[in-house]
Design an enzyme around this catalytic site. Structure first.
Site, short mmCIF file in Angstrom:
data_model
loop_
_atom_site.label_atom_id
_atom_site.label_comp_id
_atom_site.label_asym_id
_atom_site.label_seq_id
_atom_site.Cartn_x
_atom_site.Cartn_y
_atom_site.Cartn_z
N LYS A 52 10.97 6.90 22.59
CA LYS A 52 9.76 6.54 21.95
C LYS A 52 10.23 5.86 20.50
O LYS A 52 11.44 6.06 20.47
CB LYS A 52 9.97 8.00 21.98
N ASP A 55 21.15 6.85 26.41
CA ASP A 55 20.00 7.42 26.17
C ASP A 55 19.65 6.14 26.06
O ASP A 55 19.06 5.78 24.28
CB ASP A 55 19.49 8.21 25.53
#
Length: 166
Positions: free
Chosen positions: A76, A72
């Site tokens: 952010k 992943d």
């Protein structure tokens, strides 16, 4: 380890080596377990757990190598500490790996790849090889693909890969 394609194929390809697949998603672990059982691989064990606790599962110098495949990207900035190539994860890999152990990292995400190069470099890792488009090289001949890798490379997306050590 995701759904297990990579780790199962590696265990088949190298029956003299032991492999441990780590995945925190129970459904993905279940899919990988089904593949492992069907292939009858005594050199493969699966663990449903979070990689943040690696030093709880392995002793110092117990691991020969770490494969990070299509993690992943946590894009952010506030999620940086969750990236598997963040310095706290790198420290854990270093803690459990043998002195000449290796780390391999593959992704389709350029931003994560660039971040990982910088993070590993800042941590003091040594890069053995870096590919900016793995499937456009001869290195792909020996490559064991993941499900994501097949999906993205079939669409013509470059696959980024690096091999490094501490």
């Amino acid at each position: 380890m995701g759904k297990g394609r990579f780790i199962v194929e590696m265990a088949k390809k190298y029956p003299d080596r032991n492999f441990i697949g780590l995945e925190m998603q129970t459904v993905a672990t279940g899919i990988a377990l089904k593949k492992q059982i069907e292939a009858t691989l005594p050199n493969l064990q699966l663990v449903c757990a979070n990689g943040a606790g690696l030093t709880e599962y392995f002793e110092k110098d117990e691991v020969a190598g770490v494969y990070l495949n299509f993690s992943d990207p946590w894009p952010k900035t506030r999620h940086e500490k969750r990236r598997l190539t963040y310095k706290s994860f790198l420290k854990q890999y270093q803690d459990v790996m043998v002195a000449d152990g290796h780390l391999e990292f593959k992704t389709d995400n350029r931003g994560l790849f660039e971040y990982s190069l910088a993070s590993m470099n800042n941590y003091g890792m040594v890069f053995d090889q870096v590919w900016l488009d793995l499937h456009a090289t001869d290195a792909v001949i020996d490559n064991v693909m993941t499900e994501y890798e097949e999906k993205f490379s079939s669409k013509g997306q470059p696959i980024y890969k690096l091999e490094a050590h501490f």
